[in-house]
Design an enzyme around this catalytic site. Structure first.
Site, PDB file in Angstrom:
ATOM      1  CB  SER A 134      -0.907   0.023   1.229  1.00  0.00           C
ATOM      2  OG  SER A 134      -1.520   1.298   1.368  1.00  0.00           O
TER       3      SER A 134
ATOM      4  CG  HIS B 218      -3.869  -1.803  -1.924  1.00  0.00           C
ATOM      5  ND1 HIS B 218      -4.919  -2.593  -2.355  1.00  0.00           N
ATOM      6  CD2 HIS B 218      -4.350  -1.067  -0.882  1.00  0.00           C
ATOM      7  CE1 HIS B 218      -5.985  -2.364  -1.610  1.00  0.00           C
ATOM      8  NE2 HIS B 218      -5.658  -1.442  -0.709  1.00  0.00           N
TER       9      HIS B 218
ATOM     10  CG  ASP C 255      -5.225   1.843   1.037  1.00  0.00           C
ATOM     11  OD1 ASP C 255      -6.113   1.008   0.823  1.00  0.00           O
ATOM     12  OD2 ASP C 255      -4.118   1.557   1.529  1.00  0.00           O
TER      13      ASP C 255
ATOM     14  CG  MET D 126      -8.623   6.375   2.840  1.00  0.00           C
ATOM     15  SD  MET D 126      -7.711   6.267   4.394  1.00  0.00           S
ATOM     16  CE  MET D 126      -6.794   4.750   4.144  1.00  0.00           C
TER      17      MET D 126
ATOM     18  CG  HIS E 288      -9.545  -0.326  -0.775  1.00  0.00           C
ATOM     19  ND1 HIS E 288      -9.008  -0.590   0.478  1.00  0.00           N
ATOM     20  CD2 HIS E 288     -10.902  -0.425  -0.619  1.00  0.00           C
ATOM     21  CE1 HIS E 288      -9.991  -0.825   1.334  1.00  0.00           C
ATOM     22  NE2 HIS E 288     -11.140  -0.726   0.695  1.00  0.00           N
TER      23      HIS E 288
ATOM     24  CG  MET F  72     -11.492   2.368   2.005  1.00  0.00           C
ATOM     25  SD  MET F  72     -10.057   2.197   3.104  1.00  0.00           S
ATOM     26  CE  MET F  72      -8.742   2.588   1.940  1.00  0.00           C
TER      27      MET F  72
ATOM     28  CG  MET G  87     -11.490  -3.367   4.914  1.00  0.00           C
ATOM     29  SD  MET G  87      -9.904  -2.906   4.161  1.00  0.00           S
ATOM     30  CE  MET G  87      -9.120  -2.000   5.503  1.00  0.00           C
TER      31      MET G  87
ATOM     32  CG  ASP H 160      -5.755  -3.120   3.311  1.00  0.00           C
ATOM     33  OD1 ASP H 160      -4.804  -2.948   4.089  1.00  0.00           O
ATOM     34  OD2 ASP H 160      -6.188  -2.220   2.561  1.00  0.00           O
TER      35      ASP H 160
END
Length: 236
Positions: free
Chosen positions: A12, A37, A39, A41, A70, A72, A141, A177
């Site tokens: 990540s 990866h 992330d 957010m 990913h 979120m 998660m 993750d």
């Protein structure tokens, strides 16, 4: 991308040097990372704010392997096309992010990208049962999303095992993750995971000037994960 089951390590980049993303991505790929990866957010669905589509687009030229994005964020559907256009190879959305997960997956698939579905630690496995024939990946998660460096939640092992049974022989990756390191890698692989997201455990102690430390970290996680595979097969 051709589906295959061998363990993949997906660092990540949330744990990378924010001032040097391009070099960091190249370094971890050169040191054995299988996927990158990312992330995303929004400060709303999770208590942190990270990468918009423009940032992801800037990462893309540096990624030679596979970029796993990913999301979120909530709402998620209005932003799927932007992240697809930014160069994601696979886009994962949370089952908790909106009322119509089937529609969200259909929206991802309509962009031509691979689709993943994620669930938080307290969310029932039943929430993804009826989309397993639509997705390419399920992400469990194993921490509450928002920040790196959190401790692994042990009760998620049973959830991973249950979802592996639900996936059965479908060509669907099972990704984990949160709190993944040399100690937990074997546990999650033994339960059925095949894609391991690791941030702190990959980047700890290394830098673009000392990338061999990234390589050592990745090899350590992979070696411990392999022990889980042996145990799962009954050869341990």
């Amino acid at each position: 991308m051709t589906f295959d089951r061998p363990i993949k390590i997906a660092p990540s980049i949330l744990s990378a040097d924010f001032a040097n993303f391009g070099a960091e991505i190249r370094a971890i790929e050169n040191q054995g990372a299988d996927w990158i990866h990312v992330d995303v957010m929004d400060g709303h669905f999770v208590p942190n704010l990270t990468f918009g589509p423009a940032a992801v687009k800037s990462f893309r030229p540096h990624v030679c392997t596979f970029m796993d994005v990913h999301l979120m964020i909530s709402p998620v559907d209005p932003y799927i096309e932007a992240y697809a256009n930014a160069g994601a190879d696979l886009i994962t959305a949370h089952v908790e992010a909106g009322p119509h997960i089937h529609r969200t997956i259909q929206t991802i698939k309509a962009t031509g990208k691979m689709a993943g579905v994620s669930l938080n630690p307290a969310t029932s496995v039943e929430s993804v049962r009826h989309v397993l024939d639509m997705v390419d990946l399920v992400l469990v998660m194993t921490i509450n999303p928002g920040f790196g460096g959190q401790d692994f939640i042990p009760s998620c092992i049973d959830k991973i095992r249950c979802i592996r049974e639900m996936i059965a022989d479908r060509p669907v990756y099972l990704q984990v993750d949160g709190g993944i390191n040399g100690h937990t890698a074997a546990q999650v692989v033994r339960a059925g995971a095949d894609v391991l997201v690791a941030g702190s455990a990959v980047f700890a102690g290394g830098s673009v000037d000392a990338p061999e430390i990234y390589g050592n970290n990745i090899r350590h996680i992979r070696a411990e994960a392999a022990k889980g595979m042996i145990a799962e097969s009954g050869e341990f």
